[in-house]
Write a protein that holds these residues in place. Structure first.
Motif, PDB file in Angstrom:
ATOM      1  N   GLU A  93     -17.225 100.281  42.573  1.00  0.00           N
ATOM      2  CA  GLU A  93     -17.981 100.145  41.327  1.00  0.00           C
ATOM      3  C   GLU A  93     -17.296 100.733  40.239  1.00  0.00           C
ATOM      4  OE1 GLU A  93     -21.789 102.176  39.500  1.00  0.00           O
ATOM      5  OE2 GLU A  93     -21.753 102.109  41.558  1.00  0.00           O
ATOM      6  N   LEU A  94     -17.243 100.072  39.091  1.00  0.00           N
ATOM      7  CA  LEU A  94     -16.959 100.725  37.818  1.00  0.00           C
ATOM      8  C   LEU A  94     -17.721 100.708  36.862  1.00  0.00           C
ATOM      9  CD1 LEU A  94     -14.340 101.973  36.332  1.00  0.00           C
ATOM     10  CD2 LEU A  94     -13.758  99.616  36.051  1.00  0.00           C
ATOM     11  N   ASP A  95     -18.262 101.704  36.211  1.00  0.00           N
ATOM     12  CA  ASP A  95     -19.187 101.734  35.118  1.00  0.00           C
ATOM     13  C   ASP A  95     -18.143 102.059  33.699  1.00  0.00           C
ATOM     14  OD1 ASP A  95     -20.747 101.606  37.287  1.00  0.00           O
ATOM     15  OD2 ASP A  95     -21.781 103.482  37.052  1.00  0.00           O
ATOM     16  N   ILE A  96     -18.698 101.454  32.715  1.00  0.00           N
ATOM     17  CA  ILE A  96     -18.274 101.483  31.404  1.00  0.00           C
ATOM     18  C   ILE A  96     -19.515 101.715  30.561  1.00  0.00           C
ATOM     19  CG2 ILE A  96     -16.913 100.555  29.722  1.00  0.00           C
ATOM     20  CD1 ILE A  96     -15.237  99.164  31.526  1.00  0.00           C
ATOM     21  N   TYR A  97     -19.488 102.866  29.594  1.00  0.00           N
ATOM     22  CA  TYR A  97     -20.691 103.111  28.853  1.00  0.00           C
ATOM     23  C   TYR A  97     -20.279 103.678  27.514  1.00  0.00           C
ATOM     24  CZ  TYR A  97     -19.684 107.557  31.189  1.00  0.00           C
ATOM     25  OH  TYR A  97     -19.417 108.833  31.571  1.00  0.00           O
ATOM     26  N   GLY A  98     -21.331 103.426  26.702  1.00  0.00           N
ATOM     27  CA  GLY A  98     -21.251 103.937  25.309  1.00  0.00           C
ATOM     28  C   GLY A  98     -22.392 104.321  24.699  1.00  0.00           C
ATOM     29  N   GLY A  99     -22.595 105.358  24.012  1.00  0.00           N
ATOM     30  CA  GLY A  99     -23.981 105.531  23.341  1.00  0.00           C
ATOM     31  C   GLY A  99     -23.828 106.795  22.327  1.00  0.00           C
ATOM     32  N   TYR A 100     -25.080 107.600  21.963  1.00  0.00           N
ATOM     33  CA  TYR A 100     -25.375 108.288  20.922  1.00  0.00           C
ATOM     34  C   TYR A 100     -26.366 109.445  21.367  1.00  0.00           C
ATOM     35  CZ  TYR A 100     -26.432 110.448  16.663  1.00  0.00           C
ATOM     36  OH  TYR A 100     -26.773 111.349  15.358  1.00  0.00           O
ATOM     37  N   ALA A 101     -25.820 110.783  21.561  1.00  0.00           N
ATOM     38  CA  ALA A 101     -26.672 111.631  21.960  1.00  0.00           C
ATOM     39  C   ALA A 101     -26.805 112.692  20.686  1.00  0.00           C
ATOM     40  CB  ALA A 101     -25.975 112.597  23.224  1.00  0.00           C
ATOM     41  N   THR A 102     -28.054 113.032  20.449  1.00  0.00           N
ATOM     42  CA  THR A 102     -28.205 114.092  19.303  1.00  0.00           C
ATOM     43  C   THR A 102     -29.375 115.190  19.947  1.00  0.00           C
ATOM     44  OG1 THR A 102     -28.387 114.468  17.086  1.00  0.00           O
ATOM     45  CG2 THR A 102     -29.682 112.713  17.985  1.00  0.00           C
ATOM     46  N   GLU A 103     -29.484 116.284  18.862  1.00  0.00           N
ATOM     47  CA  GLU A 103     -30.736 116.991  19.257  1.00  0.00           C
ATOM     48  C   GLU A 103     -31.390 117.032  17.844  1.00  0.00           C
ATOM     49  OE1 GLU A 103     -31.254 121.573  19.671  1.00  0.00           O
ATOM     50  OE2 GLU A 103     -30.069 120.486  21.532  1.00  0.00           O
ATOM     51  N   VAL A 111     -29.108 107.621  23.714  1.00  0.00           N
ATOM     52  CA  VAL A 111     -29.389 105.975  23.914  1.00  0.00           C
ATOM     53  C   VAL A 111     -27.903 105.457  24.151  1.00  0.00           C
ATOM     54  CG1 VAL A 111     -31.570 105.951  22.702  1.00  0.00           C
ATOM     55  CG2 VAL A 111     -29.484 105.767  21.378  1.00  0.00           C
ATOM     56  N   GLY A 112     -27.996 104.337  24.842  1.00  0.00           N
ATOM     57  CA  GLY A 112     -26.685 103.902  24.982  1.00  0.00           C
ATOM     58  C   GLY A 112     -26.922 102.513  25.991  1.00  0.00           C
ATOM     59  N   VAL A 113     -25.760 101.970  26.214  1.00  0.00           N
ATOM     60  CA  VAL A 113     -25.739 100.774  27.090  1.00  0.00           C
ATOM     61  C   VAL A 113     -24.551 101.185  28.096  1.00  0.00           C
ATOM     62  CG1 VAL A 113     -25.025  98.324  27.072  1.00  0.00           C
ATOM     63  CG2 VAL A 113     -26.248  99.180  25.075  1.00  0.00           C
ATOM     64  N   VAL A 114     -24.794 100.776  29.394  1.00  0.00           N
ATOM     65  CA  VAL A 114     -23.843 100.666  30.561  1.00  0.00           C
ATOM     66  C   VAL A 114     -23.668  99.288  30.931  1.00  0.00           C
ATOM     67  CG1 VAL A 114     -25.716 101.270  32.210  1.00  0.00           C
ATOM     68  CG2 VAL A 114     -23.287 101.843  32.540  1.00  0.00           C
ATOM     69  N   TRP A 115     -22.367  99.139  31.346  1.00  0.00           N
ATOM     70  CA  TRP A 115     -22.131  97.768  32.122  1.00  0.00           C
ATOM     71  C   TRP A 115     -21.443  98.283  33.701  1.00  0.00           C
ATOM     72  CZ3 TRP A 115     -24.000  93.585  30.273  1.00  0.00           C
ATOM     73  CH2 TRP A 115     -23.641  92.277  30.964  1.00  0.00           C
ATOM     74  N   LEU A 122     -18.027  89.053  44.057  1.00  0.00           N
ATOM     75  CA  LEU A 122     -18.439  87.396  43.813  1.00  0.00           C
ATOM     76  C   LEU A 122     -18.644  87.513  42.170  1.00  0.00           C
ATOM     77  CD1 LEU A 122     -21.006  86.906  46.418  1.00  0.00           C
ATOM     78  CD2 LEU A 122     -18.764  86.116  46.453  1.00  0.00           C
ATOM     79  N   ASP A 123     -18.634  86.121  41.801  1.00  0.00           N
ATOM     80  CA  ASP A 123     -18.624  85.930  40.220  1.00  0.00           C
ATOM     81  C   ASP A 123     -20.014  86.383  40.017  1.00  0.00           C
ATOM     82  OD1 ASP A 123     -16.105  85.016  40.210  1.00  0.00           O
ATOM     83  OD2 ASP A 123     -16.790  82.642  40.522  1.00  0.00           O
ATOM     84  N   ARG A 124     -20.174  86.646  38.734  1.00  0.00           N
ATOM     85  CA  ARG A 124     -21.759  87.046  38.255  1.00  0.00           C
ATOM     86  C   ARG A 124     -22.363  88.012  38.718  1.00  0.00           C
ATOM     87  NH1 ARG A 124     -25.431  82.225  38.169  1.00  0.00           N
ATOM     88  NH2 ARG A 124     -24.730  81.790  40.047  1.00  0.00           N
ATOM     89  N   THR A 125     -21.527  88.890  39.395  1.00  0.00           N
ATOM     90  CA  THR A 125     -22.296  90.151  40.024  1.00  0.00           C
ATOM     91  C   THR A 125     -22.212  91.365  38.869  1.00  0.00           C
ATOM     92  OG1 THR A 125     -20.045  90.835  40.723  1.00  0.00           O
ATOM     93  CG2 THR A 125     -21.675  89.596  42.112  1.00  0.00           C
ATOM     94  N   SER A 126     -21.304  91.359  37.892  1.00  0.00           N
ATOM     95  CA  SER A 126     -21.476  92.441  36.802  1.00  0.00           C
ATOM     96  C   SER A 126     -22.791  92.308  35.938  1.00  0.00           C
ATOM     97  CB  SER A 126     -20.166  92.561  35.932  1.00  0.00           C
ATOM     98  OG  SER A 126     -18.995  92.639  36.745  1.00  0.00           O
ATOM     99  N   TYR A 127     -23.367  93.420  35.646  1.00  0.00           N
ATOM    100  CA  TYR A 127     -24.484  93.328  34.740  1.00  0.00           C
ATOM    101  C   TYR A 127     -24.706  94.575  34.052  1.00  0.00           C
ATOM    102  CZ  TYR A 127     -27.108  96.533  37.779  1.00  0.00           C
ATOM    103  OH  TYR A 127     -27.360  97.745  38.550  1.00  0.00           O
ATOM    104  N   GLY A 128     -25.465  94.640  32.946  1.00  0.00           N
ATOM    105  CA  GLY A 128     -25.592  95.576  32.055  1.00  0.00           C
ATOM    106  C   GLY A 128     -27.343  96.134  32.098  1.00  0.00           C
ATOM    107  N   GLU A 129     -27.022  97.473  31.617  1.00  0.00           N
ATOM    108  CA  GLU A 129     -28.370  98.212  31.246  1.00  0.00           C
ATOM    109  C   GLU A 129     -28.462  98.902  29.828  1.00  0.00           C
ATOM    110  OE1 GLU A 129     -30.508  99.359  35.444  1.00  0.00           O
ATOM    111  OE2 GLU A 129     -29.138 100.984  34.498  1.00  0.00           O
ATOM    112  N   ILE A 130     -29.547  98.759  29.302  1.00  0.00           N
ATOM    113  CA  ILE A 130     -29.921  99.739  28.025  1.00  0.00           C
ATOM    114  C   ILE A 130     -30.751 101.113  28.569  1.00  0.00           C
ATOM    115  CG2 ILE A 130     -31.008 100.030  25.661  1.00  0.00           C
ATOM    116  CD1 ILE A 130     -30.803  96.552  25.872  1.00  0.00           C
ATOM    117  N   TYR A 131     -30.298 102.214  28.251  1.00  0.00           N
ATOM    118  CA  TYR A 131     -30.846 103.317  28.614  1.00  0.00           C
ATOM    119  C   TYR A 131     -31.145 104.107  27.503  1.00  0.00           C
ATOM    120  CZ  TYR A 131     -26.142 105.564  28.074  1.00  0.00           C
ATOM    121  OH  TYR A 131     -24.989 105.762  27.695  1.00  0.00           O
TER     122      TYR A 131
END
Length: 268
Positions: A93-103, A111-115, A122-131
């Protein structure tokens, strides 16, 4: 696909940075606007939202993050997989993510997005989430509530119809005085598609279930190394798992059953 999430650690580092002394901030500025961190963990079982992704066996995991002083960050994290967790034949499993953190007013926001990628699967197994998550400290107690939303996509399909998935959770952590020991607790709720298509993903026989854990960690006196143990469980019943095995032989009840998970980790 797999952790409650790796990002709270990165976010915590950003929140902690906002409370540094002026001298420390001056040193940080001299070092540049971008900071880097890394982590590595050897764990007795890789549990994602209560479900073992390594057939209750060892996992070697690690990640790398880059954070800008503005609050934006990017990172990656990886783990080996086995059995149910291979998700279409991949043992990585390889996760790639990016977002913004503040106080804001002593409240941490992230908040951010991870893939989630599964090289070799198999094909079409990768997916994303918003967090997104909100964190607040009350005396010695750190509290976090958050949610991960996987929008409708191929990897969460049922009978060739795209599905979505929501995961909401709460975390608590407390340090024991000035000791190197800290305690933690977690509870999460998953609500998603009630089954899996050819490339669909769902961690339970029902698509809707609770997971929880309690744990303790000990910071060793040398280096950035910690030992931890946690008790992990779900409310997935044996009868639900048995019924699901009829259509998916790769799933077995034990991987969602209660377990003690031991780990040693280091951060840099």
């Amino acid at each position: 696909m797999r952790s409650v999430f790796k990002l709270p650690a990165a976010a915590a580092a950003l929140f902690a940075a906002s409370g540094l002394s002026s001298a420390a901030l001056a040193q940080e500025e001299e070092a540049g606007p971008i900071s880097f961190s890394a982590n590595v963990t050897l764990t007795s079982d890789y549990r994602f939202r209560g479900i073992s992704q390594t057939e209750e066996d060892l996992a070697l995991q690690g990640g790398f993050d880059a954070a800008h002083e503005s609050g934006f960050y990017v990172g990656t994290w990886a783990s080996n997989l086995a059995g149910w967790g291979t998700f279409g034949g991949s043992n990585l499993e390889l996760d790639i993510y990016g977002g913004y953190a503040t106080e804001v007013s002593s409240v941490g926001l992230d908040v951010g997005v991870v893939w989630y990628l599964f090289p070799g699967g198999l094909d079409r197994t990768s997916y994303g989430e918003i967090y997104g998550s909100v964190a607040k400290t009350f005396g010695p107690v750190d509290l976090t509530v958050g949610a991960n939303y996987a929008f409708k996509q191929d990897a969460l399909s049922l009978n060739d119809v795209k599905q979505d998935n929501i995961y909401v959770y709460g975390d608590a952590g407390v340090a024991i005085g000035d000791s190197p020991v800290s305690l933690s607790g977690h509870i999460g709720y998953t609500d998603g598609n009630p089954g899996t298509g050819p490339n669909g993903w769902v961690p339970s026989p029902t698509g809707t279930y609770l997971d929880w854990s309690i744990g303790a960690s000990y910071d060793l006196p040398w280096g950035p190394i910690a030992l931890s143990v946690s008790y992990v469980d779900t409310d997935i019943s044996e009868s639900e798992a048995a019924a699901y095995q009829i259509v998916n032989s790769g799933y077995r009840y034990g991987i969602g059953d209660a377990a003690a998970v031991f780990a040693i980790s280091a951060s840099f």
